[in-house]
Scaffold this active site. Structure first.
Site, mmCIF file in Angstrom:
data_model
loop_
_atom_site.group_PDB
_atom_site.id
_atom_site.type_symbol
_atom_site.label_atom_id
_atom_site.label_comp_id
_atom_site.label_asym_id
_atom_site.label_seq_id
_atom_site.Cartn_x
_atom_site.Cartn_y
_atom_site.Cartn_z
ATOM 1 N N ASP A 154 0.834 -1.191 0.000
ATOM 2 C CA ASP A 154 0.000 0.000 0.000
ATOM 3 C C ASP A 154 0.877 1.251 0.000
ATOM 4 O O ASP A 154 2.076 1.206 0.267
ATOM 5 C CB ASP A 154 -1.003 -0.017 1.158
ATOM 6 C CG ASP A 154 -0.341 0.063 2.522
ATOM 7 O OD1 ASP A 154 0.298 1.086 2.800
ATOM 8 O OD2 ASP A 154 -0.486 -0.887 3.307
ATOM 9 N N LYS A 155 0.251 2.373 -0.296
ATOM 10 C CA LYS A 155 0.974 3.626 -0.508
ATOM 11 C C LYS A 155 1.775 4.051 0.719
ATOM 12 O O LYS A 155 2.840 4.665 0.608
ATOM 13 C CB LYS A 155 -0.014 4.722 -0.900
ATOM 14 C CG LYS A 155 0.622 6.008 -1.401
ATOM 15 C CD LYS A 155 -0.446 6.960 -1.913
ATOM 16 C CE LYS A 155 0.166 8.250 -2.441
ATOM 17 N NZ LYS A 155 -0.878 9.169 -2.975
#
Length: 235
Positions: A101-102
């Site tokens: 994820d970011k």
């Protein structure tokens, strides 16, 4: 070969992702809207377009690991300035085998081998991925026990996993965890369900491939031994 297989071999996407492209009407074969039943012969001239752009011929398989920093989105979105797409080289065309994820960082496998990608991402294979996680307060023994047994959040109950604090210190707020699932933001949601918040998360290992001292924002090709290990693990 089937069209979704061909798209994977060409490095466009995994088979599953390629099937979604066909479903959404984004693929054409010889200027006709593609169907799942379409087949492509490598020995014949064929025009395959995705979003109106021609697909490059089959390329040799390439395998790299990339040390993803926080802030890079693994979705390959041309209009997103934070997308991994803008980090990848133009050639060879690579895409991630799995995601981070970011807000997370660490090891990301990049390849144009759609079959390997699908095998690594398939939930039935239980491929281990190792992370080092820092949370917002000292870890209690009960937290480690509940994480190891599996955590319930929403409709999900996570698989049992290996987990240990990085040191026996009473104020230790970091732990090592090995997952065999790849659920969206899984570690963050497991911790949240138990009253903790993740403040740093780094993936350090995928199967036998290790991040080691690879600098952030850099990539390197897999060694022959690493590639052989991955291939053996999915066969």
């Amino acid at each position: 070969m089937r069209l979704s297989h061909y798209l994977a071999v060409c490095g466009v996407a995994s088979r599953r992702q390629a099937a979604r492209l066909i479903d959404s009407g984004r693929v054409s074969v010889n200027h006709q809207l593609a169907q799942h039943s379409d087949r492509v012969k490598l020995s014949e001239a064929v025009t395959v377009l995705v979003d109106g752009q021609p697909i490059s011929p089959v390329q040799p398989k390439q395998y790299f690991i990339y040390h993803k920093p926080v802030g890079i989105d693994c979705r390959l979105l041309a209009d997103d300035p934070h997308s991994l797409l803008h980090v990848l080289p133009e050639s060879p065309r690579l895409y991630p085998a799995g995601r981070l994820d970011k807000d997370s960082r660490g090891l990301l496998l990049l390849t144009n081998d759609g079959q390997l990608t699908q095998a690594l991402m398939h939930p039935d294979f239980y491929h281990p991925k190792t992370y080092v996680v820092q949370v917002n307060k000292p870890i209690k023994p009960e937290f480690l026990l509940m994480m190891a047994q599996g955590v319930q959040y929403g409709d999900v109950h996570t698989r049992p996993c290996d987990i240990r604090a990085l040191s026996p210190a009473a104020d230790e707020d970091r732990f090592n965890i090995v997952l065999t699932q790849g659920l969206n933001r899984q570690i963050r949601r497991m911790c949240q369900a138990l009253g903790y918040k993740v403040v740093d998360l780094i993936r350090t290992q995928l199967l036998d491939v290790c991040l080691d001292d690879l600098a952030e924002k850099t990539m390197r090709p897999l060694t022959a031994a690493e590639l052989l290990s991955l291939q053996r693990s999915v066969n």
